[in-house]
Design a protein around this motif. Structure first.
Motif, mmCIF file in Angstrom:
data_model
loop_
_atom_site.group_PDB
_atom_site.id
_atom_site.type_symbol
_atom_site.label_atom_id
_atom_site.label_comp_id
_atom_site.label_asym_id
_atom_site.label_seq_id
_atom_site.Cartn_x
_atom_site.Cartn_y
_atom_site.Cartn_z
ATOM 1 N N VAL A 122 -7.532 15.327 4.359
ATOM 2 C CA VAL A 122 -8.244 14.129 4.495
ATOM 3 C C VAL A 122 -8.607 13.564 3.132
ATOM 4 O O VAL A 122 -8.327 12.310 2.913
ATOM 5 C CB VAL A 122 -9.667 14.256 5.526
ATOM 6 N N ILE A 123 -8.986 14.433 2.277
ATOM 7 C CA ILE A 123 -9.381 13.864 1.134
ATOM 8 C C ILE A 123 -8.238 13.388 0.266
ATOM 9 O O ILE A 123 -8.102 12.487 -0.641
ATOM 10 C CB ILE A 123 -10.002 15.182 0.129
ATOM 11 N N TYR A 124 -7.070 14.309 0.567
ATOM 12 C CA TYR A 124 -5.779 14.103 -0.103
ATOM 13 C C TYR A 124 -5.448 12.594 0.437
ATOM 14 O O TYR A 124 -5.085 11.545 -0.684
ATOM 15 C CB TYR A 124 -4.798 15.040 0.403
ATOM 16 N N PHE A 125 -5.536 12.468 1.814
ATOM 17 C CA PHE A 125 -4.871 10.976 2.040
ATOM 18 C C PHE A 125 -6.005 9.993 1.639
ATOM 19 O O PHE A 125 -5.152 8.758 0.834
ATOM 20 C CB PHE A 125 -4.918 11.157 3.750
ATOM 21 N N ILE A 126 -7.156 10.006 1.636
ATOM 22 C CA ILE A 126 -8.085 8.887 1.158
ATOM 23 C C ILE A 126 -7.983 8.736 -0.162
ATOM 24 O O ILE A 126 -7.718 7.546 -0.593
ATOM 25 C CB ILE A 126 -9.649 9.455 1.607
ATOM 26 N N SER A 127 -7.823 9.460 -1.162
ATOM 27 C CA SER A 127 -7.782 9.483 -2.484
ATOM 28 C C SER A 127 -6.449 8.827 -2.851
ATOM 29 O O SER A 127 -6.639 7.956 -3.610
ATOM 30 C CB SER A 127 -8.301 10.746 -3.196
ATOM 31 N N LYS A 128 -5.485 9.240 -2.144
ATOM 32 C CA LYS A 128 -4.273 8.737 -2.533
ATOM 33 C C LYS A 128 -4.248 7.237 -2.082
ATOM 34 O O LYS A 128 -3.735 6.290 -2.877
ATOM 35 C CB LYS A 128 -3.140 9.545 -1.887
ATOM 36 N N THR A 129 -4.539 7.031 -0.989
ATOM 37 C CA THR A 129 -4.579 5.508 -0.522
ATOM 38 C C THR A 129 -5.303 4.340 -1.536
ATOM 39 O O THR A 129 -4.795 3.438 -1.920
ATOM 40 C CB THR A 129 -4.944 5.393 0.952
ATOM 41 N N VAL A 130 -6.671 4.980 -1.485
ATOM 42 C CA VAL A 130 -7.387 4.107 -2.334
ATOM 43 C C VAL A 130 -6.958 3.938 -3.853
ATOM 44 O O VAL A 130 -6.939 2.970 -4.177
ATOM 45 C CB VAL A 130 -8.806 4.842 -2.515
ATOM 46 N N MET A 131 -6.371 4.975 -4.579
ATOM 47 C CA MET A 131 -5.859 4.623 -5.794
ATOM 48 C C MET A 131 -4.745 3.987 -5.649
ATOM 49 O O MET A 131 -4.385 3.170 -6.614
ATOM 50 C CB MET A 131 -5.403 6.017 -6.168
ATOM 51 N N ASN A 132 -3.775 3.796 -4.634
ATOM 52 C CA ASN A 132 -2.639 3.149 -4.677
ATOM 53 C C ASN A 132 -3.132 1.547 -4.625
ATOM 54 O O ASN A 132 -2.402 0.824 -5.009
ATOM 55 C CB ASN A 132 -1.770 3.495 -3.459
ATOM 56 N N LEU A 133 -4.182 1.498 -3.933
ATOM 57 C CA LEU A 133 -4.619 0.161 -3.617
ATOM 58 C C LEU A 133 -5.243 -0.515 -4.894
ATOM 59 O O LEU A 133 -5.099 -1.525 -5.186
ATOM 60 C CB LEU A 133 -5.773 -0.104 -2.420
ATOM 61 N N VAL A 134 -5.856 0.328 -5.721
ATOM 62 C CA VAL A 134 -6.595 -0.063 -6.684
ATOM 63 C C VAL A 134 -5.460 -0.365 -7.947
ATOM 64 O O VAL A 134 -5.528 -1.131 -8.683
ATOM 65 C CB VAL A 134 -7.288 1.196 -7.682
ATOM 66 N N ARG A 135 -4.358 0.375 -7.817
ATOM 67 C CA ARG A 135 -3.257 0.194 -8.621
ATOM 68 C C ARG A 135 -2.600 -0.958 -8.409
ATOM 69 O O ARG A 135 -1.912 -1.565 -9.328
ATOM 70 C CB ARG A 135 -2.484 1.231 -8.995
ATOM 71 N N ALA A 136 -2.443 -1.599 -7.171
ATOM 72 C CA ALA A 136 -1.973 -2.752 -6.918
ATOM 73 C C ALA A 136 -2.548 -3.926 -7.345
ATOM 74 O O ALA A 136 -1.941 -5.244 -7.420
ATOM 75 C CB ALA A 136 -1.842 -2.777 -5.090
ATOM 76 N N VAL A 137 -3.634 -3.931 -7.831
ATOM 77 C CA VAL A 137 -4.301 -4.965 -8.629
ATOM 78 C C VAL A 137 -4.198 -5.179 -9.934
ATOM 79 O O VAL A 137 -4.389 -3.770 -10.687
ATOM 80 C CB VAL A 137 -5.936 -4.809 -8.313
ATOM 81 N N PRO A 138 -3.722 -6.193 -10.619
ATOM 82 C CA PRO A 138 -3.354 -6.021 -11.917
ATOM 83 C C PRO A 138 -4.556 -5.850 -12.876
ATOM 84 O O PRO A 138 -5.595 -6.411 -12.361
ATOM 85 C CB PRO A 138 -2.504 -7.302 -12.302
ATOM 86 N N ILE A 160 -11.436 1.252 -14.590
ATOM 87 C CA ILE A 160 -11.043 1.293 -13.393
ATOM 88 C C ILE A 160 -9.472 1.193 -13.554
ATOM 89 O O ILE A 160 -8.771 2.281 -12.727
ATOM 90 C CB ILE A 160 -11.576 0.198 -12.588
ATOM 91 N N PHE A 161 -8.910 0.593 -14.115
ATOM 92 C CA PHE A 161 -7.541 0.559 -14.206
ATOM 93 C C PHE A 161 -6.708 1.640 -14.864
ATOM 94 O O PHE A 161 -5.798 2.244 -14.295
ATOM 95 C CB PHE A 161 -6.793 -0.683 -15.118
ATOM 96 N N SER A 162 -7.472 2.420 -15.990
ATOM 97 C CA SER A 162 -6.907 3.545 -16.582
ATOM 98 C C SER A 162 -7.227 4.827 -15.678
ATOM 99 O O SER A 162 -6.285 5.680 -15.787
ATOM 100 C CB SER A 162 -7.362 3.728 -17.894
ATOM 101 N N LEU A 163 -8.159 4.704 -14.806
ATOM 102 C CA LEU A 163 -8.299 5.771 -13.797
ATOM 103 C C LEU A 163 -7.239 5.947 -12.884
ATOM 104 O O LEU A 163 -6.544 6.760 -12.577
ATOM 105 C CB LEU A 163 -9.824 5.636 -13.090
ATOM 106 N N ALA A 164 -6.837 4.495 -12.288
ATOM 107 C CA ALA A 164 -5.771 4.462 -11.361
ATOM 108 C C ALA A 164 -4.438 4.879 -12.041
ATOM 109 O O ALA A 164 -3.640 5.497 -11.462
ATOM 110 C CB ALA A 164 -5.732 2.993 -10.779
#
Lengths: 292, 266
Positions: free
Chosen positions: B109-125, B150-154
């Motif tokens: 669950v943690i894997y799925f949530i963190s991966k999805t959230v980080m992908n969405l964050v990275r989609a914003v320039p 935020i961006f460097s985290l992603a």
């Protein structure tokens, strides 16, 4: 079997390595951090207030006003960003390919190689936005300024990557071409290009993914694309519309990333599929294909 | 041995498939359409040199550029934004990367949530983040530091979690089989092998942040871009050019240091 004889007395633990030199690294590091935090005037109260402010804006962003931005033509703006990225990538690709051959150390002499390498480095050092700031007065506001900025910037990275892949080739085919009486150009065309083209074309696609994001940003300073739409909605504090623009941009960026990553995988690895089922979860969650 | 006097037949060239032909046609059409849409104009490439606007870039007013308030104070602010956001972003990235790697994730669950959230964050320039945060928490370097964090985290979690994925699983297995719980097992089994990459990536993120923080000011998020934006509105391109020379000189020096450190690490 001498080594096994004295298992009764446990072996001594080796002494820990001296760690004093770590302080010479850590102290300048800490000073730099403290200096930055003080310089930016980051206080605890500001830090604690920021999430609250961000949250209140976020609450106003729901629900997104898709109808409103659709009527304002935001979809066309997003596609304009994609067009800018596409043409920019093509300009970069066509300009960088011949330059990369002249910059690779295994196929080009040093007197032409080093100035071109310096050119790549110089171009890569200047961000697209700065290029656009310089180009806008020359070409006027609009998509063409953004396209040129992205095209110019892409020459730097694409040239460097292409040059590196040319340097990695097997040099046998060049020798074979030369043995058949081929000139330098034929060696490049028949000896080098077939070897590097798969890698280079996947670099082009990768650069296209990056350029889509970059061109979205370029609109913020008036160089065409979706950025101008976001800026105007945010400055009117029309948060539902801003979040609609944002979500649409993210959707387009993720779609392009996913398609492009799939095509790149197909180019590099071919149609062979192995242990695909075990990685389904990873494939679903890994929406984008950015590599290191 | 066969008879070598007969030259062998050249193999037949494979015919292009209808599908590849169709795809090529579509891409060509897309290119033409896009070129029209961005008002592609090849004459720019030779007409640009005769544009009278170039006279506005020259001569560079060095006495204006070499002042504390015009160049050096904003430049220091830029550096401070880059240092702060690299530090905070990379520190936060360490636990999230371990949660995001299939090797070390505590559960699906943690894997799925963190991966999805980080992908969405990275989609914003990155500059979209900057503009959003400028609107939310006010104009200035504080918003800039937040957005780059935020961006460097992603970006960092993407790079580093892939390194963790590729780490040797055997030390982790050894730690687990000796009865270690999840966190100590990861700390003793995986962290030492990936830590050099972590530091190298942090330096790489620092380079990215230095470049990004130069342009943050164009959307009001502090740093040296703020001055560029002001001078742009006054059409003082000579001043901008002078500042750019200094900025890229300094950025280049910092990058060279960072690159040489990274080479030693990996």
């Amino acid at each position: 079997m001498e080594t096994l004889s004295d298992t009764s007395t446990p072996a001594k633990r080796p002494p820990a390595p001296k760690t004093i030199h770590r302080w010479f690294i850590a102290i300048p590091f800490l000073i730099a951090i403290v200096w930055s935090l003080i310089g930016l005037n980051i206080t605890l109260s500001r830090l604690l207030d920021a999430p609250g402010d961000a949250w209140s804006i976020l609450r106003q962003m729901v629900p997104p006003a898709f109808d409103e931005v659709y009527e304002r033509g935001a979809v066309g703006k997003i596609f304009e960003s994609v067009y800018i990225a596409w043409i920019g990538t093509i300009i970069g690709a066509f300009a960088s390919l011949p330059l990369a051959f002249l910059a690779a150390h295994n196929v080009a002499p040093i007197w032409i190689r080093s100035p071109i390498r310096q050119l790549f480095n110089a171009i890569r050092a200047v961000p697209e936005l700065i290029l656009a700031v310089i180009l806008i007065p020359i070409t006027g506001l609009g998509a063409w300024a953004g396209t040129l900025a992205i095209g110019l910037h892409s020459i730097g990275t694409l040239g460097k990557w292409a040059c590196e892949s040319i340097e990695d080739i097997d040099e046998g085919p060049i020798e074979a071409t030369r043995a058949c009486g081929g000139k330098w150009v034929s060696g490049m065309r028949w000896g080098v290009l077939p070897q590097v083209m798969p890698v280079i074309s996947s670099y082009w696609l990768f650069r296209f993914e990056i350029n889509v994001r970059a061109s979205a940003v370029l609109g913020m300073i008036g160089a065409g694309g979706v950025g101008s739409e976001l800026v105007s909605q945010l400055s009117f504090r029309n948060f539902p519309a801003a979040s609609a623009v944002l979500i649409m941009t993210m959707a387009v960026v993720l779609t392009i990333d996913t398609i492009s990553a799939a095509v790149r995988r197909r180019i590099i690895k071919g149609a062979v599929t192995t242990d695909e089922d075990s990685r389904t979860l990873a494939a679903i969650t890994d929406l984008t294909g950015i590599r290191s | 041995m066969n008879d070598h006097t007969n030259t062998s037949e050249r193999p037949v060239k494979p015919k292009p498939r209808a599908r590849s032909f169709f795809i090529a046609l579509m891409l060509l059409a897309l290119t033409f359409w896009a070129a029209i849409k961005v008002s592609f104009d090849i004459s720019t490439f030779w007409e640009v040199w005769t544009n009278p606007i170039w006279s506005m870039f020259w001569p560079i007013p060095w006495d204006w550029v070499f002042t504390k308030e015009n160049t050096f104070d904003p430049l220091i602010e830029t550096l401070q934004i880059a240092i702060t956001s690299t530090l905070v972003g990379c520190l936060l990235a360490l636990p999230i990367s371990f949660a995001m790697s299939s090797l070390t994730t505590p559960n699906k669950v943690i894997y799925f949530i963190s991966k999805t959230v980080m992908n969405l964050v990275r989609a914003v320039p990155d500059l979209f983040w900057a503009k959003l945060l400028v609107t939310a928490i006010g104009i200035g370097a504080f918003a800039g530091a937040w957005s780059l964090t935020i961006f460097s985290l992603a970006v960092m979690v993407k790079l580093f979690s892939e390194t963790v994925d590729a780490a040797d699983p055997r030390p982790l297995e050894a730690a687990r089989s000796s009865g270690a719980r999840h966190l100590p097992a990861v700390k003793a089994g995986v962290l030492p092998t990936v830590f050099p990459s972590y530091v190298a990536y942090s330096l790489y993120i620092f380079e990215l942040n230095i470049r990004a923080s130069v342009v943050l000011g164009l959307v009001g998020a502090g740093g040296v871009g703020r001055v560029i934006e002001t001078q742009r509105q006054f059409f003082r391109f000579d001043r901008i050019l002078g500042m750019l020379v200094i900025i890229f000189g300094i950025v280049w020096v910092i990058e060279q240091i960072s690159v040489s450190l990274r080479k030693r690490l990996v």
